[in-house]
Motif scaffolding. Structure first.
Motif, PDB file in Angstrom:
ATOM      1  N   ALA A 209       3.556  17.013  -0.716  1.00  0.00           N
ATOM      2  CA  ALA A 209       4.445  18.072  -1.199  1.00  0.00           C
ATOM      3  C   ALA A 209       3.821  18.860  -2.340  1.00  0.00           C
ATOM      4  CB  ALA A 209       5.784  17.478  -1.638  1.00  0.00           C
ATOM      5  N   HIS A 210       2.722  18.346  -2.918  1.00  0.00           N
ATOM      6  CA  HIS A 210       2.075  19.053  -4.027  1.00  0.00           C
ATOM      7  C   HIS A 210       1.018  20.027  -3.533  1.00  0.00           C
ATOM      8  CE1 HIS A 210       3.978  16.579  -7.115  1.00  0.00           C
ATOM      9  NE2 HIS A 210       3.817  15.573  -6.281  1.00  0.00           N
ATOM     10  N   CYS A 211       0.178  19.587  -2.572  1.00  0.00           N
ATOM     11  CA  CYS A 211      -0.952  20.444  -2.184  1.00  0.00           C
ATOM     12  C   CYS A 211      -0.957  20.759  -0.688  1.00  0.00           C
ATOM     13  CB  CYS A 211      -2.280  19.798  -2.593  1.00  0.00           C
ATOM     14  SG  CYS A 211      -2.768  18.392  -1.578  1.00  0.00           S
ATOM     15  N   SER A 212       0.048  20.284   0.040  1.00  0.00           N
ATOM     16  CA  SER A 212       0.187  20.569   1.471  1.00  0.00           C
ATOM     17  C   SER A 212      -0.889  19.938   2.347  1.00  0.00           C
ATOM     18  CB  SER A 212       0.235  22.081   1.755  1.00  0.00           C
ATOM     19  OG  SER A 212       1.282  22.671   1.028  1.00  0.00           O
ATOM     20  N   SER A 213      -1.701  19.080   1.758  1.00  0.00           N
ATOM     21  CA  SER A 213      -2.712  18.413   2.574  1.00  0.00           C
ATOM     22  C   SER A 213      -2.035  17.427   3.529  1.00  0.00           C
ATOM     23  CB  SER A 213      -3.698  17.653   1.688  1.00  0.00           C
ATOM     24  OG  SER A 213      -4.520  16.829   2.509  1.00  0.00           O
ATOM     25  N   MET A 214      -2.515  17.387   4.742  1.00  0.00           N
ATOM     26  CA  MET A 214      -2.008  16.411   5.705  1.00  0.00           C
ATOM     27  C   MET A 214      -2.962  15.235   5.847  1.00  0.00           C
ATOM     28  SD  MET A 214      -0.127  18.903   8.479  1.00  0.00           S
ATOM     29  CE  MET A 214       1.020  17.662   9.084  1.00  0.00           C
ATOM     30  N   GLU A 215      -3.943  15.195   4.941  1.00  0.00           N
ATOM     31  CA  GLU A 215      -4.900  14.078   4.938  1.00  0.00           C
ATOM     32  C   GLU A 215      -4.489  13.084   3.858  1.00  0.00           C
ATOM     33  OE1 GLU A 215      -7.464  14.044   7.175  1.00  0.00           O
ATOM     34  OE2 GLU A 215      -6.522  15.893   7.920  1.00  0.00           O
ATOM     35  N   TRP A 216      -4.507  11.812   4.207  1.00  0.00           N
ATOM     36  CA  TRP A 216      -4.126  10.781   3.238  1.00  0.00           C
ATOM     37  C   TRP A 216      -4.668   9.457   3.686  1.00  0.00           C
ATOM     38  CZ3 TRP A 216      -1.508   7.293   6.110  1.00  0.00           C
ATOM     39  CH2 TRP A 216      -0.879   7.772   7.263  1.00  0.00           C
ATOM     40  N   GLU A 217      -4.650   8.488   2.764  1.00  0.00           N
ATOM     41  CA  GLU A 217      -5.061   7.126   3.125  1.00  0.00           C
ATOM     42  C   GLU A 217      -4.080   6.135   2.521  1.00  0.00           C
ATOM     43  OE1 GLU A 217      -8.924   6.479   1.397  1.00  0.00           O
ATOM     44  OE2 GLU A 217      -8.385   7.546  -0.431  1.00  0.00           O
ATOM     45  N   TRP A 218      -4.012   4.965   3.128  1.00  0.00           N
ATOM     46  CA  TRP A 218      -3.188   3.894   2.579  1.00  0.00           C
ATOM     47  C   TRP A 218      -4.012   3.161   1.535  1.00  0.00           C
ATOM     48  CZ3 TRP A 218       1.827   3.653   3.336  1.00  0.00           C
ATOM     49  CH2 TRP A 218       2.389   4.125   4.522  1.00  0.00           C
ATOM     50  N   VAL A 219      -3.586   3.239   0.272  1.00  0.00           N
ATOM     51  CA  VAL A 219      -4.351   2.624  -0.817  1.00  0.00           C
ATOM     52  C   VAL A 219      -3.563   1.453  -1.377  1.00  0.00           C
ATOM     53  CG1 VAL A 219      -5.364   2.995  -3.103  1.00  0.00           C
ATOM     54  CG2 VAL A 219      -5.481   4.800  -1.367  1.00  0.00           C
TER      55      VAL A 219
ATOM     56  N   ARG B 183       0.851  -1.196   0.000  1.00  0.00           N
ATOM     57  CA  ARG B 183       0.000   0.000   0.000  1.00  0.00           C
ATOM     58  C   ARG B 183       0.880   1.237   0.000  1.00  0.00           C
ATOM     59  NH1 ARG B 183      -5.819  -0.289   2.259  1.00  0.00           N
ATOM     60  NH2 ARG B 183      -6.309  -2.498   1.996  1.00  0.00           N
ATOM     61  N   PHE B 184       0.421   2.239  -0.714  1.00  0.00           N
ATOM     62  CA  PHE B 184       1.108   3.529  -0.720  1.00  0.00           C
ATOM     63  C   PHE B 184       0.159   4.590  -0.182  1.00  0.00           C
ATOM     64  CE2 PHE B 184       3.035   1.232  -4.361  1.00  0.00           C
ATOM     65  CZ  PHE B 184       4.342   1.163  -3.880  1.00  0.00           C
ATOM     66  N   GLN B 185       0.740   5.655   0.338  1.00  0.00           N
ATOM     67  CA  GLN B 185      -0.085   6.786   0.750  1.00  0.00           C
ATOM     68  C   GLN B 185      -0.667   7.460  -0.488  1.00  0.00           C
ATOM     69  OE1 GLN B 185       3.053   8.853   2.951  1.00  0.00           O
ATOM     70  NE2 GLN B 185       1.565   9.185   4.585  1.00  0.00           N
ATOM     71  N   ARG B 186      -1.957   7.776  -0.435  1.00  0.00           N
ATOM     72  CA  ARG B 186      -2.545   8.617  -1.478  1.00  0.00           C
ATOM     73  C   ARG B 186      -3.176   9.826  -0.797  1.00  0.00           C
ATOM     74  NH1 ARG B 186      -6.999   6.186  -5.365  1.00  0.00           N
ATOM     75  NH2 ARG B 186      -8.293   6.516  -3.521  1.00  0.00           N
TER      76      ARG B 186
END
Lengths: 143, 387
Positions: free
Chosen positions: A51-61, A32-35
């Motif tokens: 690093a593209h949009c500065s969002s600190m929200e992500w999921e393991w996909v 799984r990678f972070q998306r």
């Protein structure tokens, strides 16, 4: 596994933090990678922020597990004592369908058989109770 | 920014050796080079008020206390591996032209043969390798542990995309070795090399063979930077810093996920340095290019703009980078055939060439020279110098 009689003696990752989460999925035999949930981009290695949009929200996909050989080196002379008996072996960069790349090994061919662009698919190598490494095999089915 | 306002006024170098080792500590061998640089410049230690030491000596305070720099007021350590010495040259120029320091000492060196080997760093101290936890957790478990392996991944990709050949790597090794025959201080002096020898040398981490790799060495060098005004009262003819810059690949801490796999620190730093200098790569009479491995010379020649990306292999062939070629590179023999002293000897050699003190390997009428540094996962630094 027959090798389990001898303890695993190669360098191991620290199974903490985001790196530990990556390997926890591997232990479940899932790559799984972070998306980023902000912009949808995949990333590897794991990081706290996009690093593209500065969002600190992500999921393991979960990855498709499919990729191609991007580059490799055939290590003939080990430069770490733990790998002295493993030569020749080839660290490989695999470019995944999701766009991210990761360093791994292709375990079912010799370094001489590697080619850039060769299709590969993920497999998992349990090296201890705590650690399973993501490795690759030549893609079995043409696609 | 600081074009022609700062200059190098002193250089020092220890002998280079492998067996049985320098017999000095890593601090001691760098102090020896620093003393030689002070003597060369005609300066007293107390006048040195800035020190930019390599990470292996620890803090500048200890270096200052040992050398007698009782007026230290500017100190920093760049964590750029082999790009640090030229990066420190850049920083020293900024320091003396801004007034942060009057005379800046940049030492560098190690017991690279008799002490801890850089190639085994990961086995000894994982925290000191580039990438840190990333390398520990995502590279080392798969056996990617050492510099020739990291850079071999880049070299292989370059060969694939541009058709760069083993013989072109070999041309770099041969050029450095040829120059070392003109340098009695070089470790490979008296040991000429033919292409057949190169091609017959065993693989270490393909495409790198043994003779693609530099020579681990005990040795040190140092140089001193000050302003042009202060240089007038000193012993040596100054070597002017026309331009300098440093840069990073992206991401700098991780090799595999670079959108542009061939972009290094130099890709951005070189245009900046040439712009400041007001000259182009074609104006250089020589270049001292950080040559930890052969391909890194080809790659840096491309990224610094001496040729287009993909043309580096052809650039180094047919004696192109030998004395008498279109751009003499590493006239001292480089890391590959003089000694691996972290690239600081590249600065020393550039100064010797521009002073006209390079002896049998002197580039005739050398006026402008370029020196680069390369370190960690592709950090870059560059300086354009003139006499």
């Amino acid at each position: 596994m027959s090798e389990q009689a001898t303890p695993y003696d190669k360098p191991v990752p620290a199974l903490t933090g985001l790196h530990g989460e990556f390997y926890a999925w591997c232990r479940d035999r899932e790559l799984r990678f972070q998306r980023c949930t902000g912009c949808g981009r995949y990333r590897h290695v794991p990081r706290d922020i996009c690093a593209h949009c500065s969002s600190m929200e992500w999921e393991w996909v979960r990855s498709s597990g499919r990729g191609t050989v991007f580059t490799w080196t055939d290590v003939v002379r080990a430069l770490h004592p733990a790998f002295a008996a493993a030569t020749p072996y080839a660290p490989v960069i695999v470019e995944m369908e999701e766009g991210v790349r990761l360093l791994s090994r292709v375990v079912d061919c010799t370094p001489d058989e590697l080619q850039i662009g060769m299709p590969v698919e993920v497999d998992f190598q349990q090296v201890s109770d705590a650690l399973t490494l993501p490795v690759f095999r030549r893609a079995s089915v043409a696609r | 920014m600081f074009k022609d306002k700062a200059c190098i006024v002193g250089i020092g170098e220890t002998p280079f050796c492998r067996k049985p080792g320098s017999g000095l500590t890593e601090m001691g061998i760098q102090l020896k080079a620093a003393v030689a640089a002070l003597e060369d410049a005609g300066l007293e230690a107390a006048q040195i008020d800035g020190i930019l030491p390599f990470p292996n000596v620890g803090k500048a305070e200890a270096f200052a206390a040992s050398l007698g720099c009782e007026n230290l007021r500017f100190a920093a350590t760049l964590h750029m591996g082999g790009a640090a010495p030229v990066g420190s040259l850049h920083m020293a120029a900024m320091a003396v032209t801004s007034g942060a320091a009057d005379y800046v000492m940049v030492p560098g060196g190690w017991n690279g043969y008799s002490g801890a080997r850089v190639r085994e760093t990961a086995a000894n101290d994982v925290n000191s390798i580039p990438g840190g936890e990333i390398a520990r957790d995502f590279y080392m478990p798969f056996g990617l542990t050492a510099p020739p392996q990291w850079y071999a991944l880049m070299a292989r990709r370059h060969m694939h995309e541009y058709g760069t050949t083993a013989e072109q790597f070999g041309a770099v090794a041969l050029a450095m070795r040829k120059h070392a025959q003109l340098n009695p201080a070089a470790l490979m002096h008296g040991k000429p090399l033919m292409m057949a020898d190169y091609l017959a040398s065993p693989y270490i981490a393909s495409p790198y063979r043994l003779l693609d790799c530099c020579v681990e060495t005990d040795g040190a060098a140092a140089f001193i930077v000050t302003t042009v005004e202060r240089a007038r009262d000193l012993r040596q003819k100054p070597v002017y810093i026309m331009g300098a810059a440093a840069g990073q690949p992206y991401p700098a801490d991780e090799i595999t996920n670079r959108a542009d796999f061939h972009r290094t620190g130099l890709t951005n730093a070189a245009p900046e340095a040439f712009r400041m200098a007001g000259v182009t790569p074609a104006d250089a009479d020589f270049a001292q290019i950080y040559d930890c491995f052969t391909f890194e010379v080809i790659q840096q020649l491309e990224e610094a703009g001496f040729c287009k990306r993909g043309e580096g292999g052809a650039f180094v062939e047919n004696g192109g980078i030998e004395l008498g070629g279109h751009l003499p590179v590493n006239t001292h023999g480089g890391l590959l055939s003089q000694a691996h002293v972290l690239g600081i000897s590249h600065v020393v050699e550039a100064v010797r060439q521009l002073r006209g003190e390079a002896g049998a390997r002197q580039v005739a009428d050398a006026e402008i020279g370029v020196v680069t540094g390369w370190g960690d996962f592709g950090d870059g630094s560059i300086a354009v110098l003139r006499r």
